[in-house]
Motif scaffolding. Structure first.
Motif, PDB file in Angstrom:
ATOM      1  N   GLY A 249      20.649  43.679  27.742  1.00  0.00           N
ATOM      2  CA  GLY A 249      20.857  42.970  28.996  1.00  0.00           C
ATOM      3  C   GLY A 249      22.296  42.529  29.143  1.00  0.00           C
ATOM      4  N   THR A 250      22.517  41.280  29.516  1.00  0.00           N
ATOM      5  CA  THR A 250      23.869  40.719  29.600  1.00  0.00           C
ATOM      6  C   THR A 250      24.143  39.916  28.334  1.00  0.00           C
ATOM      7  N   GLU A 251      25.297  40.177  27.726  1.00  0.00           N
ATOM      8  CA  GLU A 251      25.668  39.484  26.495  1.00  0.00           C
ATOM      9  C   GLU A 251      27.070  38.904  26.614  1.00  0.00           C
ATOM     10  N   LEU A 252      27.356  37.975  25.726  1.00  0.00           N
ATOM     11  CA  LEU A 252      28.645  37.298  25.695  1.00  0.00           C
ATOM     12  C   LEU A 252      29.704  38.223  25.103  1.00  0.00           C
ATOM     13  N   ILE A 253      30.843  38.372  25.826  1.00  0.00           N
ATOM     14  CA  ILE A 253      31.940  39.185  25.320  1.00  0.00           C
ATOM     15  C   ILE A 253      33.244  38.396  25.249  1.00  0.00           C
ATOM     16  N   ARG A 254      33.304  37.197  25.851  1.00  0.00           N
ATOM     17  CA  ARG A 254      34.474  36.336  25.697  1.00  0.00           C
ATOM     18  C   ARG A 254      34.046  34.886  25.921  1.00  0.00           C
ATOM     19  N   LEU A 255      34.535  34.001  25.058  1.00  0.00           N
ATOM     20  CA  LEU A 255      34.169  32.590  25.117  1.00  0.00           C
ATOM     21  C   LEU A 255      35.437  31.746  25.037  1.00  0.00           C
ATOM     22  N   THR A 256      35.551  30.786  25.990  1.00  0.00           N
ATOM     23  CA  THR A 256      36.698  29.891  26.043  1.00  0.00           C
ATOM     24  C   THR A 256      36.212  28.454  26.125  1.00  0.00           C
ATOM     25  N   ILE A 257      36.783  27.582  25.290  1.00  0.00           N
ATOM     26  CA  ILE A 257      36.427  26.158  25.279  1.00  0.00           C
ATOM     27  C   ILE A 257      37.717  25.354  25.330  1.00  0.00           C
ATOM     28  N   LEU A 258      37.790  24.415  26.291  1.00  0.00           N
ATOM     29  CA  LEU A 258      38.950  23.549  26.467  1.00  0.00           C
ATOM     30  C   LEU A 258      38.541  22.094  26.253  1.00  0.00           C
ATOM     31  N   GLU A 259      39.464  21.331  25.733  1.00  0.00           N
ATOM     32  CA  GLU A 259      39.224  19.900  25.592  1.00  0.00           C
ATOM     33  C   GLU A 259      39.402  19.213  26.945  1.00  0.00           C
ATOM     34  N   PHE A 260      38.523  18.265  27.245  1.00  0.00           N
ATOM     35  CA  PHE A 260      38.591  17.533  28.513  1.00  0.00           C
ATOM     36  C   PHE A 260      39.059  16.106  28.251  1.00  0.00           C
ATOM     37  N   PRO A 261      39.969  15.579  29.071  1.00  0.00           N
ATOM     38  CA  PRO A 261      40.594  16.172  30.269  1.00  0.00           C
ATOM     39  C   PRO A 261      41.992  16.748  30.021  1.00  0.00           C
ATOM     40  N   SER A 262      42.393  16.906  28.771  1.00  0.00           N
ATOM     41  CA  SER A 262      43.750  17.381  28.473  1.00  0.00           C
ATOM     42  C   SER A 262      43.909  18.886  28.671  1.00  0.00           C
ATOM     43  N   ASN A 263      42.789  19.620  28.766  1.00  0.00           N
ATOM     44  CA  ASN A 263      42.790  21.077  28.929  1.00  0.00           C
ATOM     45  C   ASN A 263      43.450  21.803  27.755  1.00  0.00           C
ATOM     46  N   LYS A 264      43.416  21.198  26.596  1.00  0.00           N
ATOM     47  CA  LYS A 264      43.919  21.859  25.403  1.00  0.00           C
ATOM     48  C   LYS A 264      42.925  22.928  24.962  1.00  0.00           C
ATOM     49  N   VAL A 265      43.431  24.108  24.645  1.00  0.00           N
ATOM     50  CA  VAL A 265      42.572  25.222  24.253  1.00  0.00           C
ATOM     51  C   VAL A 265      42.048  24.974  22.842  1.00  0.00           C
ATOM     52  N   LEU A 266      40.743  24.825  22.736  1.00  0.00           N
ATOM     53  CA  LEU A 266      40.104  24.647  21.432  1.00  0.00           C
ATOM     54  C   LEU A 266      39.629  25.969  20.841  1.00  0.00           C
ATOM     55  N   TYR A 267      39.139  26.837  21.693  1.00  0.00           N
ATOM     56  CA  TYR A 267      38.602  28.105  21.197  1.00  0.00           C
ATOM     57  C   TYR A 267      38.676  29.115  22.334  1.00  0.00           C
ATOM     58  N   ASP A 268      39.200  30.293  22.032  1.00  0.00           N
ATOM     59  CA  ASP A 268      39.245  31.394  23.005  1.00  0.00           C
ATOM     60  C   ASP A 268      39.282  32.700  22.228  1.00  0.00           C
ATOM     61  N   SER A 269      38.224  33.478  22.351  1.00  0.00           N
ATOM     62  CA  SER A 269      38.144  34.705  21.568  1.00  0.00           C
ATOM     63  C   SER A 269      37.192  35.676  22.242  1.00  0.00           C
ATOM     64  N   LEU A 270      37.467  36.944  22.072  1.00  0.00           N
ATOM     65  CA  LEU A 270      36.508  37.974  22.417  1.00  0.00           C
ATOM     66  C   LEU A 270      35.349  37.928  21.423  1.00  0.00           C
ATOM     67  N   VAL A 271      34.188  38.369  21.849  1.00  0.00           N
ATOM     68  CA  VAL A 271      32.982  38.326  21.028  1.00  0.00           C
ATOM     69  C   VAL A 271      32.349  39.709  21.041  1.00  0.00           C
ATOM     70  N   LYS A 272      32.009  40.193  19.858  1.00  0.00           N
ATOM     71  CA  LYS A 272      31.365  41.502  19.748  1.00  0.00           C
ATOM     72  C   LYS A 272      29.862  41.320  19.983  1.00  0.00           C
ATOM     73  N   PRO A 273      29.291  41.956  21.013  1.00  0.00           N
ATOM     74  CA  PRO A 273      27.869  41.767  21.315  1.00  0.00           C
ATOM     75  C   PRO A 273      26.975  42.416  20.269  1.00  0.00           C
ATOM     76  N   ILE A 274      25.707  42.041  20.315  1.00  0.00           N
ATOM     77  CA  ILE A 274      24.720  42.568  19.360  1.00  0.00           C
ATOM     78  C   ILE A 274      24.252  43.952  19.777  1.00  0.00           C
ATOM     79  N   GLY A 275      23.940  44.135  21.051  1.00  0.00           N
ATOM     80  CA  GLY A 275      23.471  45.434  21.532  1.00  0.00           C
ATOM     81  C   GLY A 275      24.609  46.410  21.756  1.00  0.00           C
TER      82      GLY A 275
END
Length: 568
Positions: free
Chosen positions: A367-393
């Motif tokens: 179906g639809t799977e995660l291929i990129r995930l981005t997480i920012l700290e609020f409210p400073s918008n500091k990048v905590l995590y940003d990476s491509l993700v290899k799907p299972i299927g």
């Protein structure tokens, strides 16, 4: 009543005694018939003649006036006579008229004005004014009565008053827009006519758009709001459980029974294509090609719907793009749990209070799977995590025109389990507030059950209630353009911007202490290949975070203004 010369019913007692008020009743009243004797008639006429205020309307009426009945009651003797007309005298003659002349009783009654009491419209207006000072706003707009007659129909007044309340609410000119609109509509309706009412109301509504300030301007003009105050105010934006249910969020983990039933239902292997809506067998060869429009239909005023991908009118052809494989999307949570199980976040104090996240999805055999995930700290918008993700299927289509991802086969890209383990161990806890746009889709592909959510598509709904009831929502691009004056999700970004963003992510991720976010085996930023089109998850997450921060600053500024006004 006429007089009975034969007195046929004189021996029968009156059936309505002692409340009979007829001057010439046919039935017997006992001693009460004393007032009917013709001896008292000259007295009544002499009193009318001697009165200075007597008129011709009071002379030849053919009936006894109230004053004569009162004088007869006073002169009559007997217990029954006084009891029969005591209640009548109290009802007919007010206390203020007892001292007037009997002959002028009717004229005095017409001239005496009723006691001064606040009218209904005055009471409503005063209550609306009081409610504007700090009471709660009414749930609807009320149309108040206008004396002597309203200038328009109730339906027209209600329509214009509702538009006025909407203008007050949109321009942030009143804390109680419904009450203020009702009071203002009553004021305009009281001083206008049927010819000028509608035009006056429309001009007033139009003038409010010039007085209203944009929320971002009000927030910027206000003093700088500390981060602590924003984080303290943020829980008030968390959506209720019924709001999450209406927007198709997962409230609780699916049960084992539901998962087993979904596993049986999916055993056939047939799915519906998410693009051409045809049934197809997942993984089978030799199937019909998928002909579709990859863009979305839109309508220009005065014309038919056209697709954003090719500009072709809707219904003319099957599509402008042909693919050899079909794709599908699953929204049923038990079926999603069959393929990849759901999980919940752990509790603890090491997690951030709030983060903004955005996910990019692609089509696989699951179906639809995660291929990129981005997480920012609020409210400073500091990048905590940003990476491509290899799907299972197995990958069918990475949906590059929206995700911007062209490949997930490069070495060093973490798997889905590794990426989620890093995120749930470092950035998302059970009390962390998640901020984003359309987060029900992001949480579904992350297989995460979380209820502390602030969704900008719910926080900033459409102005049309009918479209909201049908499930329509404002896009993140539209919200960023109208509230932040920022253009996002453009289809032409230079590769230099993409590469610099990747370099920044690598350096910050390495410094944050998350080795699994960007493995050490990746030596160059070019390992994460992004195309020069599609959405940028960092840009989208920042837009959602800035929208929530802007609304929080605006609400805090309003609270400060209200508190200052109350102090003054």
């Amino acid at each position: 009543m006429f007089r009975s010369s034969s007195a046929l019913y004189a021996h029968i007692p009156c059936p309505v005694l002692p409340l009979c008020r007829l001057p010439h009743c046919l039935f017997s009243h006992g001693q009460q018939h004393q007032f009917q004797r013709p001896v008292e008639r000259p007295v009544r006429k002499r009193q009318i003649a001697n009165s200075a205020s007597a008129t011709s309307s009071c002379v030849n009426t053919g009936k006894e006036s109230d004053s004569s009945r009162l004088s007869t009651i006073k002169s009559a003797k007997g217990k029954n006579n006084s009891l029969a007309f005591r209640a009548t005298a109290k009802r007919d003659v007010p206390a203020t008229e007892s001292s007037t002349l009997p002959t002028t009783l009717k004229r005095v009654r017409q001239q005496v004005s009723p006691p001064s009491k606040p009218t209904k419209s005055t009471i409503a207006t005063s209550s609306l004014t009081a409610s504007e000072d700090g009471a709660k706003d009414s749930s609807v707009v009320y149309i108040l009565p206008v004396t002597p007659h309203p200038p328009a129909l109730h339906s027209q007044r209600l329509q214009l008053a509702t538009a006025l309340a909407k203008a007050l609410r949109d321009n942030r000119l009143s804390m109680t827009p419904n009450n203020a609109a009702s009071a203002k509509e009553l004021e305009i309706a009281s001083r206008t006519t049927s010819l000028t009412y509608a035009n006056t109301m429309k001009q007033h509504i139009f003038s409010l758009s010039k007085k209203g300030n944009q929320p971002e301007k009000v927030a910027n003009e206000a003093k700088e709001v500390p981060t602590e105050r924003i984080l303290e105010f943020l829980p008030q934006f968390i959506h209720k459980e019924w709001q999450l249910e209406e927007n198709k969020y997962m409230i609780s983990l699916p049960s084992e029974r539901d998962i087993d039933e979904a596993r049986v239902a999916a055993a056939s292997g047939y799915e519906i294509c998410d693009r051409c809506t045809r049934y197809f067998m997942v993984g089978a060869d030799g199937q019909a090609e998928c002909v579709h429009h990859w863009g979305k239909p839109y309508r220009v005023k005065g014309s038919d719907k056209r697709f954003s991908c090719c500009g072709e009118m809707e219904g003319m052809t099957a599509g402008c793009r042909t693919s050899s494989k079909h794709v599908f999307r699953i929204t049923h949570y038990p079926r999603l749990a069959v393929m990849i199980p759901f999980r919940t976040a752990a509790s603890g104090d090491k997690f951030p209070a709030a983060v903004a996240l955005d996910c990019e999805m692609g089509y696989t055999t699951l179906g639809t799977e995660l291929i990129r995930l981005t997480i920012l700290e609020f409210p400073s918008n500091k990048v905590l995590y940003d990476s491509l993700v290899k799907p299972i299927g197995d990958v069918i289509d990475l949906n590059t025109q929206y995700s911007g991802v062209t490949s997930v086969d490069e070495p060093g890209i973490p798997t889905f389990d590794a990426a989620m383990k890093t995120v749930l161990e470092n950035y998302i806890g059970s009390e962390t507030i998640l901020i984003g746009h359309g987060l029900e889709n992001d949480l579904a592909v992350m297989r995460l059950c979380h209820q502390k959510v602030i969704d900008t598509s719910i926080l900033f709904p459409l102005d049309n209630p009918e479209l909201v009831s049908r499930g329509y929502k404002r896009s993140l691009k539209s919200l960023a353009s109208s509230w932040l004056q920022r253009d996002i999700q453009v289809c032409s970004r230079s590769s230099a911007v993409v590469r610099s963003t990747t370099v920044e992510v690598v350096s910050k991720s390495g410094g944050a202490g998350s080795e699994s976010a960007v493995p050490s085996s990746v030596g160059a930023p070019e390992a994460f290949t992004l195309k020069q089109e599609g959405h940028d998850s960092i840009e989208d997450a920042k837009a959602a975070a800035d929208l929530v921060a802007l609304k929080a600053k605006f609400m805090l500024a309003l609270q400060d203004q209200k508190r200052a006004a109350a102090t003054c």
